[in-house]
Design a protein around this motif. Structure first.
Motif, mmCIF file in Angstrom:
data_model
loop_
_atom_site.group_PDB
_atom_site.id
_atom_site.type_symbol
_atom_site.label_atom_id
_atom_site.label_comp_id
_atom_site.label_asym_id
_atom_site.label_seq_id
_atom_site.Cartn_x
_atom_site.Cartn_y
_atom_site.Cartn_z
ATOM 1 N N ALA A 82 17.916 -41.839 70.404
ATOM 2 C CA ALA A 82 17.745 -43.134 70.575
ATOM 3 C C ALA A 82 18.625 -44.729 69.874
ATOM 4 O O ALA A 82 17.728 -46.091 69.677
ATOM 5 N N ASP A 83 20.358 -44.445 70.277
ATOM 6 C CA ASP A 83 20.511 -45.497 70.295
ATOM 7 C C ASP A 83 20.330 -46.564 71.076
ATOM 8 O O ASP A 83 21.201 -47.724 71.208
ATOM 9 N N ALA A 84 19.763 -45.842 72.570
ATOM 10 C CA ALA A 84 19.951 -46.663 73.832
ATOM 11 C C ALA A 84 18.914 -46.948 73.628
ATOM 12 O O ALA A 84 18.831 -47.802 74.399
ATOM 13 N N PHE A 85 17.613 -47.417 72.972
ATOM 14 C CA PHE A 85 16.826 -48.082 72.575
ATOM 15 C C PHE A 85 16.360 -49.032 71.320
ATOM 16 O O PHE A 85 16.655 -48.021 70.621
ATOM 17 N N GLY A 86 16.035 -50.408 71.163
ATOM 18 C CA GLY A 86 15.813 -50.936 70.304
ATOM 19 C C GLY A 86 14.371 -51.363 70.864
ATOM 20 O O GLY A 86 13.960 -50.984 70.886
ATOM 21 N N ARG A 87 14.105 -51.986 69.478
ATOM 22 C CA ARG A 87 12.622 -52.700 68.787
ATOM 23 C C ARG A 87 12.267 -53.879 70.126
ATOM 24 O O ARG A 87 12.876 -54.420 71.283
ATOM 25 N N LEU A 103 12.015 -52.747 57.143
ATOM 26 C CA LEU A 103 12.036 -52.103 58.048
ATOM 27 C C LEU A 103 11.872 -51.769 59.164
ATOM 28 O O LEU A 103 12.545 -50.654 59.836
ATOM 29 N N LEU A 104 10.277 -52.338 58.879
ATOM 30 C CA LEU A 104 10.288 -52.484 60.512
ATOM 31 C C LEU A 104 9.792 -53.400 61.766
ATOM 32 O O LEU A 104 10.461 -52.823 62.650
ATOM 33 N N VAL A 105 11.726 -53.731 61.821
ATOM 34 C CA VAL A 105 12.009 -54.972 62.732
ATOM 35 C C VAL A 105 13.609 -54.543 62.883
ATOM 36 O O VAL A 105 13.948 -54.564 63.841
ATOM 37 N N VAL A 106 13.531 -54.339 61.862
ATOM 38 C CA VAL A 106 16.047 -53.824 61.713
ATOM 39 C C VAL A 106 16.248 -52.657 62.276
ATOM 40 O O VAL A 106 15.690 -52.122 62.217
ATOM 41 N N GLU A 107 17.545 -53.587 62.617
ATOM 42 C CA GLU A 107 17.881 -51.630 63.882
ATOM 43 C C GLU A 107 19.190 -51.448 63.178
ATOM 44 O O GLU A 107 19.911 -52.478 62.595
ATOM 45 N N GLY A 108 20.264 -50.412 64.247
ATOM 46 C CA GLY A 108 21.050 -49.880 63.826
ATOM 47 C C GLY A 108 21.390 -49.812 62.537
ATOM 48 O O GLY A 108 21.190 -49.037 61.971
ATOM 49 N N ASP A 110 21.979 -51.944 59.900
ATOM 50 C CA ASP A 110 21.475 -53.034 58.641
ATOM 51 C C ASP A 110 20.100 -51.858 58.696
ATOM 52 O O ASP A 110 19.584 -51.605 56.914
ATOM 53 N N TRP A 111 19.013 -50.959 59.753
ATOM 54 C CA TRP A 111 18.353 -50.336 59.146
ATOM 55 C C TRP A 111 18.509 -49.132 58.561
ATOM 56 O O TRP A 111 18.023 -48.754 57.743
ATOM 57 N N ARG A 112 20.099 -48.670 58.821
ATOM 58 C CA ARG A 112 20.192 -47.405 58.794
ATOM 59 C C ARG A 112 20.292 -47.367 56.940
ATOM 60 O O ARG A 112 19.949 -46.899 56.021
ATOM 61 N N ARG A 113 21.127 -48.618 56.551
ATOM 62 C CA ARG A 113 21.497 -48.694 55.261
ATOM 63 C C ARG A 113 19.916 -49.322 53.854
ATOM 64 O O ARG A 113 19.738 -48.245 53.587
ATOM 65 N N GLN A 114 19.148 -50.086 54.828
ATOM 66 C CA GLN A 114 18.292 -50.112 54.422
ATOM 67 C C GLN A 114 17.293 -49.108 54.032
ATOM 68 O O GLN A 114 17.023 -48.773 53.009
ATOM 69 N N ARG A 115 17.136 -47.598 54.948
ATOM 70 C CA ARG A 115 16.371 -46.741 54.883
ATOM 71 C C ARG A 115 17.009 -45.956 53.553
ATOM 72 O O ARG A 115 15.743 -45.109 53.052
ATOM 73 N N ARG A 116 18.183 -45.810 53.187
ATOM 74 C CA ARG A 116 19.091 -45.215 52.667
ATOM 75 C C ARG A 116 19.174 -45.828 50.838
ATOM 76 O O ARG A 116 18.571 -45.105 50.551
ATOM 77 N N ALA A 117 18.799 -47.163 51.239
ATOM 78 C CA ALA A 117 18.421 -47.368 49.532
ATOM 79 C C ALA A 117 17.320 -47.896 49.728
ATOM 80 O O ALA A 117 16.989 -47.688 48.222
ATOM 81 N N ALA A 118 15.742 -47.428 50.890
ATOM 82 C CA ALA A 118 14.518 -47.411 49.961
ATOM 83 C C ALA A 118 14.173 -46.127 49.913
ATOM 84 O O ALA A 118 13.432 -45.922 48.910
ATOM 85 N N ALA A 119 14.320 -44.935 50.635
ATOM 86 C CA ALA A 119 14.568 -44.251 50.155
ATOM 87 C C ALA A 119 14.130 -42.918 48.874
ATOM 88 O O ALA A 119 13.064 -42.135 48.385
#
Length: 471
Positions: A82-87, A103-108, A110-119
């Motif tokens: 997955a790290d080799a493919f972006g949006r 979350l639908l747009v950010v990557e890497g 930033d995505w992991r940080r937002q995902r952990r915060a929203a989960a």
């Protein structure tokens, strides 16, 4: 379903039926034919050859596209590498103006940080507190459809949109003031979602935003209005002393377990818009297809009613009951298999990637074809037939976990997937227990891709009060 098959169903003889869909061209379309199909309906670009292939690479309008239809290759794209493919650039051009850096747009990172915060806001125990809201909206929808049915067939598509928007209003846009405010916000929400559903052709081909295009200014105004509504909802909820169960309150309270930080105000607004635009729309489409399929399968409808009455009785759906509505989940999964709201997952290679059978060059846009994956004869017996029992525990054993991914694949599986399924199960059980559904016509609607996979021309059904409910 043919008329005689429907008659057999009514007589109690189970009979699988094959829902109508777009007839795939024998060979891949190219040139002007491909351009027009892309403009009409992206599903028309899926040719018959693709259903027999694990992948296919093509050059279209000077760009390289890789279509992937195999579970192992899709797992490699979405999970293993997955790290080799972006949006994909094409997706970002459509979604970023609407939902910013959600979350639908950010990557890497930033995505992991937002995902952990929203989960934490989507933990099962917190979602269970929303079940009364799901049940209340479902019952209001029953009452509305019952009144509409007195005048003839009811197109359930707008009714499902109205119902899922109402859930959004009460969970994400809480603390609005009065009926007038609610109606105004509902209108703004509809305009926002319509703007996401119908991106212009210039957006699809990547034309710069400054080029004049019909409807672009109107869509921009809708987006600005929705951003303002989301910001106001956030401010109202933050200043509220209420303890009501709502998703926005849970998002405000959520923290990243690694850092202890929550989402910023801008991230909260962007993710509110993400959940509205994507979450509401996909659940509405799922319910529309599910009711259309159930209406043409009386034996399935009877089993749903029996399970709902046994598990729930005559009261409202509860969180505890949802865990025991196993056949309801099978029906919804089968609807998601045949008509996944998002029939494609797009990625773009950030560098050269070796996937085994093919080396993907940097810049290649990868389309994970969920519509093809879910209907592949290589993976599914009687792949085109509506058969909820294929999701029974017995028949699900040994199935590749990437053969059925209606909400995307891990680790980027949709954060709202559990919310959507709990909402959908609540609505389906409430609807079938109170009402009967039959097709209004022998002609079945075809799927058309408009941000999600919708029934072309809506889903008109004959609706009547179920006898026991009337008693």
């Amino acid at each position: 379903m043919a008329a005689n098959a429907l008659e057999l169903e009514r007589e109690g003889v189970p009979s699988l039926f094959t829902p109508a869909t777009v007839q795939p061209p024998v060979r891949p379309l190219s040139g002007f034919s491909a351009f027009m199909a892309r403009r009409r309906n992206l599903i028309e670009l899926i040719d018959a050859e693709l259903f027999a292939l694990p992948f296919r690479q093509r050059r279209i309008f000077g760009r390289t596209y890789l279509g992937v239809c195999d579970p192992q290759l899709i797992q490699a794209v979405l999970l293993d590498q997955a790290d080799a493919f972006g949006r994909a650039d094409s997706m970002l051009r459509i979604f970023r103006p609407a939902i910013g850096e959600g979350l639908l747009v950010v990557e890497g990172a930033d995505w992991r940080r937002q995902r952990r915060a929203a989960a934490p806001a989507f933990r099962h125990e917190l979602l269970c507190r929303l079940t009364p809201t799901f049940a209340a909206v479902a019952q209001e929808t029953v009452d509305r459809m019952r009144k509409l049915a007195a005048s003839g067939p009811v197109d359930v598509e707008p009714e499902m949109e109205r119902a899922t928007l109402a859930v959004v209003m009460r969970t994400l846009m809480a603390s609005f003031g009065g009926e007038a405010d609610a109606q105004r916000m509902m209108g703004t929400l509809r305009g926002f979602v319509q703007g996401m559903i119908k991106p212009s052709l210039l957006d699809l081909i990547g034309a710069p935003a400054w080029i004049p295009a019909p409807g672009r200014a109107r869509v921009r105004r809708r987006l600005e209005a929705m951003h303002a509504e989301a910001t106001q909802a956030l401010d109202r909820r933050r200043s509220s002393d209420g303890e009501e169960a709502d998703l926005l309150g849970a998002l405000l309270a959520s923290r990243d377990p690694e850092t202890g930080n929550g989402l910023s105000d801008q991230e909260l607004v962007d993710n509110i818009l993400t959940f509205i635009g994507a979450g509401h729309e996909t659940t509405a489409v799922l319910m529309t297809w599910a009711l259309g399929l159930v209406a043409r399968a009386p034996s399935v409808q009877d089993r749903l009613v029996a399970e709902a009455r046994e598990v729930i009785g005559e009261g409202p759906v509860t969180a505890d009951a949802l865990e025991r509505l196993h056949f309801h989940e099978q029906v919804l999964n089968e609807a998601l298999r045949l008509f996944p709201p998002g029939p494609f997952v797009t990625r773009q290679a950030k560098r050269d990637v070796d996937l085994g059978p093919i080396v993907v060059k940097e810049g290649t846009e990868v389309l994970c074809h969920l519509y093809v994956l879910h209907r592949s004869p290589r993976l599914w017996e009687q792949a085109a037939a509506f058969d909820p029992d294929r999701f029974s525990p017995e028949r699900s054993q040994g199935r590749d976990r990437f053969a059925f991914i209606p909400f995307g694949g891990r680790p980027a599986v949709c954060i709202g997937a559990r919310f959507a399924m709990m909402e959908a199960k609540t609505m389906l059980a409430t609807f079938v227990r109170a009402l009967t559904f039959e097709p209004a016509s022998a002609v079945q609607p075809l799927p058309i891709f408009r941000f999600t996979l919708r029934p072309e021309g809506g889903m008109p059904l004959k609706i009547a009060i179920r006898e026991r409910a009337a008693a």
